[in-house]
Scaffold this motif. Structure first.
Motif, short mmCIF file in Angstrom:
data_model
loop_
_atom_site.label_atom_id
_atom_site.label_comp_id
_atom_site.label_asym_id
_atom_site.label_seq_id
_atom_site.Cartn_x
_atom_site.Cartn_y
_atom_site.Cartn_z
N MET A 38 -14.73 -10.90 -16.71
CA MET A 38 -14.72 -9.90 -15.64
C MET A 38 -13.33 -9.78 -15.02
N SER A 39 -12.58 -10.88 -15.01
CA SER A 39 -11.25 -10.84 -14.41
C SER A 39 -10.29 -9.96 -15.20
N ASP A 40 -10.58 -9.68 -16.49
CA ASP A 40 -9.73 -8.80 -17.27
C ASP A 40 -9.76 -7.37 -16.73
N ASP A 41 -10.84 -7.03 -16.08
CA ASP A 41 -11.00 -5.68 -15.55
C ASP A 41 -10.43 -5.54 -14.14
N ILE A 42 -10.04 -6.64 -13.54
CA ILE A 42 -9.51 -6.60 -12.19
C ILE A 42 -7.99 -6.48 -12.26
N GLU A 43 -7.49 -5.43 -11.67
CA GLU A 43 -6.04 -5.21 -11.67
C GLU A 43 -5.38 -6.11 -10.63
N GLN A 44 -4.32 -6.75 -11.02
CA GLN A 44 -3.58 -7.61 -10.10
C GLN A 44 -2.81 -6.75 -9.11
N PRO A 45 -2.73 -7.19 -7.86
CA PRO A 45 -1.97 -6.40 -6.88
C PRO A 45 -0.48 -6.39 -7.23
N SER A 46 0.17 -5.30 -6.93
CA SER A 46 1.61 -5.18 -7.17
C SER A 46 2.37 -5.95 -6.10
N ALA A 47 3.63 -6.21 -6.37
CA ALA A 47 4.49 -6.84 -5.37
C ALA A 47 4.55 -5.96 -4.12
N PHE A 48 4.55 -4.65 -4.30
CA PHE A 48 4.54 -3.71 -3.17
C PHE A 48 3.34 -3.98 -2.28
N GLU A 49 2.18 -4.15 -2.88
CA GLU A 49 0.97 -4.43 -2.10
C GLU A 49 1.03 -5.81 -1.47
N LEU A 50 1.52 -6.79 -2.23
CA LEU A 50 1.60 -8.15 -1.72
C LEU A 50 2.56 -8.28 -0.54
N VAL A 51 3.63 -7.49 -0.56
CA VAL A 51 4.59 -7.49 0.55
C VAL A 51 3.95 -6.92 1.81
N GLY A 52 3.00 -6.01 1.62
CA GLY A 52 2.33 -5.41 2.77
C GLY A 52 2.45 -3.91 2.82
N GLY A 53 2.89 -3.31 1.70
CA GLY A 53 2.98 -1.86 1.63
C GLY A 53 4.25 -1.31 2.24
N ALA A 54 4.23 -0.01 2.47
CA ALA A 54 5.42 0.71 2.90
C ALA A 54 6.00 0.19 4.21
N GLU A 90 5.41 -17.90 0.70
CA GLU A 90 6.45 -18.61 -0.06
C GLU A 90 6.38 -18.35 -1.56
N ILE A 91 5.19 -18.26 -2.10
CA ILE A 91 5.05 -17.98 -3.54
C ILE A 91 5.56 -16.58 -3.86
N LEU A 92 5.28 -15.64 -3.00
CA LEU A 92 5.79 -14.28 -3.19
C LEU A 92 7.31 -14.27 -3.07
N GLN A 93 7.85 -15.01 -2.10
CA GLN A 93 9.30 -15.09 -1.97
C GLN A 93 9.94 -15.61 -3.25
N GLU A 94 9.37 -16.67 -3.80
CA GLU A 94 9.91 -17.25 -5.04
C GLU A 94 9.85 -16.25 -6.18
N ARG A 95 8.74 -15.56 -6.31
CA ARG A 95 8.56 -14.56 -7.36
C ARG A 95 9.61 -13.44 -7.23
#
Length: 135
Positions: free
Chosen positions: A4-20, A113-118
Motif C-alpha cells: 500500500m505504501s507504493d501508492d502513497i506519494e512522498q511529500p516534496s521538500a516544498f511541502e516539508l518546509v511548510g509550503g510557500a 533537523e533531518i530536513l535540514q540535513e537533506r
C-alpha cells in the motif's frame, strides 16, 4: 507484489518546509543574515545594493527546485544556474558562505533537523557545481 505504501506519494521538500509561506520566510531570513552578518560579506558583495530582486528570484527558484510551483521557470524559462552565475567569482569561500548562511537561516526557523540535513546535501551539490574559480 506491491504494498500500500507504493501508492502513497512522498511529500516534496516544498511541502516539508511548510509550503510557500515558510519557504518565503526561509529566503527572507537567508538574505537578512547575508545583509547583517560580516561573515557573509563576500557573498553580499556579489549582490546589488537592494536584495529585493535576489529574494524574489531565489524564492521562485527554490519553489520549483523543492517540488512546489515552478515559479522561476514560468517567468524566465530554464534556470541555467551556472550560466547565470558565471559573471561572478565563485570559489570555495563563496560556496561555503552561501551554505553557512542557508544553514543558519534553517536553524533560525527551527526547521526539522533531518530536513535540514537533506536540504544541505542538495544545496552543497548545487553550490559546489556553481564554483567557477579555483580556491
Amino acid at each position: 507484489m506491491r504494498s500500500m505504501s507504493d501508492d502513497i506519494e512522498q511529500p516534496s521538500a516544498f511541502e516539508l518546509v511548510g509550503g510557500a509561506e515558510k519557504l518565503r520566510e526561509l529566503v527572507d531570513r537567508f538574505y537578512d543574515l547575508m545583509d547583517l552578518e560580516v561573515e557573509f560579506a563576500g557573498i553580499r558583495a556579489l549582490h546589488p545594493p537592494s536584495l529585493d530582486s535576489s529574494r524574489d528570484k531565489l524564492y521562485w527558484f527554490l519553489s520549483g527546485w523543492m517540488g512546489g510551483p515552478s515559479l522561476y521557470i514560468e517567468r524566465f524559462g530554464h534556470p541555467r544556474l551556472r550560466a547565470r552565475h558565471l559573471p561572478f567569482t565563485i570559489a570555495s569561500s563563496e560556496r561555503d558562505q552561501w551554505l553557512r548562511c542557508m544553514a543558519l537561516a534553517m536553524q533560525d526557523m527551527q526547521m526539522d533537523e533531518i530536513l535540514q540535513e537533506r536540504l544541505m546535501q542538495a544545496f552543497y551539490q548545487t553550490a559546489d557545481w556553481m564554483r567557477n574559480t579555483p580556491g
